[in-house]
Design a protein around this motif. Structure first.
Motif, PDB file in Angstrom:
ATOM      1  N   LYS A 133      42.958 -39.006  -4.304  1.00 31.84           N
ATOM      2  CA  LYS A 133      42.401 -40.767  -4.990  1.00 31.84           C
ATOM      3  C   LYS A 133      40.843 -40.517  -5.083  1.00 31.84           C
ATOM      4  N   PRO A 134      40.448 -41.091  -6.142  1.00 32.98           N
ATOM      5  CA  PRO A 134      38.838 -41.237  -6.425  1.00 32.98           C
ATOM      6  C   PRO A 134      37.981 -41.655  -5.069  1.00 32.98           C
ATOM      7  N   SER A 178      47.745 -35.755  -3.010  1.00 36.41           N
ATOM      8  CA  SER A 178      48.086 -36.970  -3.740  1.00 36.41           C
ATOM      9  C   SER A 178      46.361 -37.503  -3.627  1.00 36.41           C
ATOM     10  N   VAL A 228      37.116 -36.404  -7.085  1.00 36.79           N
ATOM     11  CA  VAL A 228      38.284 -36.781  -7.627  1.00 36.79           C
ATOM     12  C   VAL A 228      38.048 -37.732  -8.675  1.00 36.79           C
ATOM     13  N   SER A 229      38.432 -37.477  -9.713  1.00 39.11           N
ATOM     14  CA  SER A 229      38.344 -38.451 -10.890  1.00 39.11           C
ATOM     15  C   SER A 229      39.709 -39.115 -11.387  1.00 39.11           C
ATOM     16  N   SER A 230      39.452 -40.374 -11.819  1.00 38.03           N
ATOM     17  CA  SER A 230      40.696 -41.172 -12.305  1.00 38.03           C
ATOM     18  C   SER A 230      41.341 -40.688 -13.548  1.00 38.03           C
ATOM     19  N   ASP A 283      38.550 -40.557  -2.296  1.00 36.78           N
ATOM     20  CA  ASP A 283      38.528 -39.350  -1.376  1.00 36.78           C
ATOM     21  C   ASP A 283      37.296 -38.498  -1.816  1.00 36.78           C
ATOM     22  N   THR A 284      36.497 -39.019  -3.074  1.00 34.83           N
ATOM     23  CA  THR A 284      35.264 -38.206  -3.154  1.00 34.83           C
ATOM     24  C   THR A 284      34.261 -38.271  -2.105  1.00 34.83           C
ATOM     25  N   GLN A 306      41.956 -34.001 -10.558  1.00 36.84           N
ATOM     26  CA  GLN A 306      42.326 -35.466 -11.144  1.00 36.84           C
ATOM     27  C   GLN A 306      43.084 -36.059  -9.772  1.00 36.84           C
ATOM     28  N   ALA A 307      42.703 -37.311  -9.894  1.00 33.49           N
ATOM     29  CA  ALA A 307      43.717 -38.273  -9.116  1.00 33.49           C
ATOM     30  C   ALA A 307      45.227 -37.790  -9.192  1.00 33.49           C
TER      31      ALA A 307
END
Length: 125
Positions: free
Chosen positions: A87-88, A85, A123-125, A90-91, A12-13
């Motif tokens: 972030k989406p 930390s 990474v999901s928001s 970063d996927t 998760q984010a």
């Protein structure tokens, strides 16, 4: 030199993940070690690099500075990427790389000779 990356997954984010890259078949301490990533439909981009002994300052892409930390253990032939930390954005598929790039080429894909197979980070928001 053979490189094996691991540690990717889904998060998760705001969460953290740690990537590992194990090297074999060469003299690990002779190489600068880098991490790159490639998001779907985009070119491979620089993430971080650490010098031979890890004693010189490391270099990070602006997008990860302050969130990611690269480190190496020459005795174990391993390089780590601690990602905090998340972030989406970063996927991506993350790749470790080994080479002897000159200072001006340390952020370039072409500066590295050996590449791992890549590990997916989502990474999901």
């Amino acid at each position: 030199v053979q490189l094996q990356a691991s540690g990717g997954g889904s998060a998760q984010a705001g969460a953290s993940l740690q990537l590992s890259c194990a090297a074999s078949g060469g003299t690990f301490r002779d190489y600068r070690m880098g991490w790159f990533r490639q998001a779907q439909g985009k070119e491979r981009e620089f993430v971080a690099v650490i010098d031979l002994s890890g004693s010189r300052p490391t270099i990070y892409a602006d997008s990860v500075k302050g969130r990611f930390t690269i480190s190496r253990n020459n005795a174990r032939g391993a390089v780590l990427l601690q990602m905090n930390s998340l972030k989406p954005e970063d996927t991506a598929v993350y790749y470790c790389a080994a080479g002897r790039p000159i200072l001006s080429n340390m952020r370039a894909v072409g500066g590295y000779t050996y590449w791992g197979q890549g590990t997916q980070v989502t990474v999901s928001s």
